[in-house]
Design an enzyme around this catalytic site. Structure first.
Site, short mmCIF file in Angstrom:
data_model
loop_
_atom_site.label_atom_id
_atom_site.label_comp_id
_atom_site.label_asym_id
_atom_site.label_seq_id
_atom_site.Cartn_x
_atom_site.Cartn_y
_atom_site.Cartn_z
N VAL A 30 -36.64 85.34 -40.97
CA VAL A 30 -36.55 84.72 -42.29
C VAL A 30 -36.84 83.24 -42.13
O VAL A 30 -36.19 82.56 -41.32
CB VAL A 30 -35.15 84.91 -42.91
CG1 VAL A 30 -35.06 84.18 -44.25
CG2 VAL A 30 -34.86 86.39 -43.12
N ALA A 68 -27.72 78.20 -40.28
CA ALA A 68 -26.50 77.52 -40.73
C ALA A 68 -26.80 76.06 -41.01
O ALA A 68 -27.77 75.49 -40.50
CB ALA A 68 -25.42 77.62 -39.66
N TYR A 138 -17.06 71.97 -41.87
CA TYR A 138 -17.93 72.93 -41.20
C TYR A 138 -17.13 74.16 -40.76
O TYR A 138 -17.51 75.30 -41.04
CB TYR A 138 -18.59 72.27 -39.99
CG TYR A 138 -19.38 73.21 -39.11
CD1 TYR A 138 -20.63 73.68 -39.50
CD2 TYR A 138 -18.88 73.63 -37.88
CE1 TYR A 138 -21.36 74.53 -38.69
CE2 TYR A 138 -19.60 74.48 -37.07
CZ TYR A 138 -20.84 74.94 -37.47
OH TYR A 138 -21.56 75.80 -36.66
N GLY A 187 -29.14 56.60 -14.61
CA GLY A 187 -28.42 56.10 -13.45
C GLY A 187 -27.49 54.94 -13.75
O GLY A 187 -27.05 54.24 -12.83
#
Length: 319
Positions: A30, A68, A138, A187
């Site tokens: 989809v 989502a 959420y 680093g």
């Protein structure tokens, strides 16, 4: 077996689709807009409670719902909850109802560990059957979707499988995990060498996809909720050290006490930063292992190395 995938253009969806293509040829995706590279797709421009998924779900046996609205920080809570519900809750339940009416046998929903909560006490991991109602927009939208899916299953008989992953990483990962890799690879000294007493569960995209594929036709997966991880919880310091090793760069972590992070995050009004760095979030996957006779096929070391190698390859391509 006919399988429909939503969210196939996302981080998880791409991996899932690539693995299923080795095993299944009758896959439909989809999409919200037309796109090249997908031989069998159905366009649904808007995902909400009114979307028409009938063309997508017809003649499908399994639906794997990865699409989502993803979690973001520092947004208006009221508007955020409305937006999350529109996609994560209303669209999910709408899709499931139309799928059940079309005769789909099983609906696999990729939820989130945020349904369980934001953190755990050290040594007390989340379990799939814990009772909790999240307040995070959420997490709440995913929780409400799970409730709605179980109701659809009870009314129609369509099997529902819910999977709640914690942080997912792997080649091409974005957001905070990608930022972490960049900083380590440079680093530069990082003041995170003192966060040794917390534990966090993660899951590689390869392990998550393997579990999803297992749940497609495993009889004992029907109407169950599963937690998933690499089954190797690590502290923040250990996680950064493991990634430095995978990148083959010096581990330059400065051991600053976690208490200083708590104080600093409180002073700037963002306590969630300290929680994410110093807190624990563990999941118990014993139910997943027991019911499905499943274990993560890839070690965290293998997955970290694969993630690091992809990061370096991408850097080299940009040169």
């Amino acid at each position: 077996m006919n399988i429909l995938i939503t969210g196939a253009t996302g981080f998880l969806g791409k991996y899932l689709l690539s693995q299923l293509n080795y095993k299944q040829n009758n896959i439909t995706v989809v999409l919200r807009s037309t796109s090249e590279g997908y031989n069998n797709s159905v366009c649904v421009p808007i995902f909400n409670g009114e979307s028409d998924f009938k063309r997508a779900v017809v003649n499908q046996d399994i639906i794997i719902h990865c699409a989502a609205r993803v979690h973001v920080m520092n947004v208006n809570i009221e508007q955020s909850l409305k937006d999350f519900r529109e996609v994560n809750t209303h669209a999910t339940i709408n899709l499931a109802q139309q799928a059940a009416e079309a005769g789909v046998k099983r609906f696999i929903f990729i939820s989130s560990i945020k349904v369980n909560g934001e953190s755990t006490e050290l040594g007390s991991p989340f379990k799939p059957d814990d009772i909790f109602v999240p307040t995070d927009p959420y997490g709440l939208s995913k929780h409400e979707a799970e409730v709605g899916l179980r109701n659809v299953s009870l009314k129609t008989g369509m099997e529902v499988v819910i999977i709640r992953p914690p942080l997912v990483y792997g080649p091409g990962v974005k957001a905070n995990f990608a930022s972490m890799i960049k900083w380590i690879n440079k680093g530069l000294p990082l003041p995170l060498g003192g966060i040794k007493d917390n534990k966090r569960s993660l899951v590689s995209v390869d392990n998550l996809v393997d579990l999803i594929i297992t749940c497609i036709d495993h009889p004992d997966a029907a109407n169950q909720t599963f937690l998933v991880s690499d089954n190797a919880d690590v502290s923040t310091t250990a996680l950064l050290g493991n990634m430095a090793e995978a990148l083959n760069v010096p581990n330059r972590l400065i051991p600053i006490p976690p208490l200083l992070f708590d104080i600093a995050s409180q002073l700037i009004g963002k306590p969630a930063i300290s929680q994410r760095l110093c807190g624990s979030l563990q999941v118990n996957i014993s139910k997943t292992i027991r019911l499905l006779n499943w274990s993560p096929p890839y070690s965290s070391a293998e997955s970290m190395k694969k993630t690091a190698d992809a990061f370096i390859d991408n850097l080299n391509k940009k040169k």
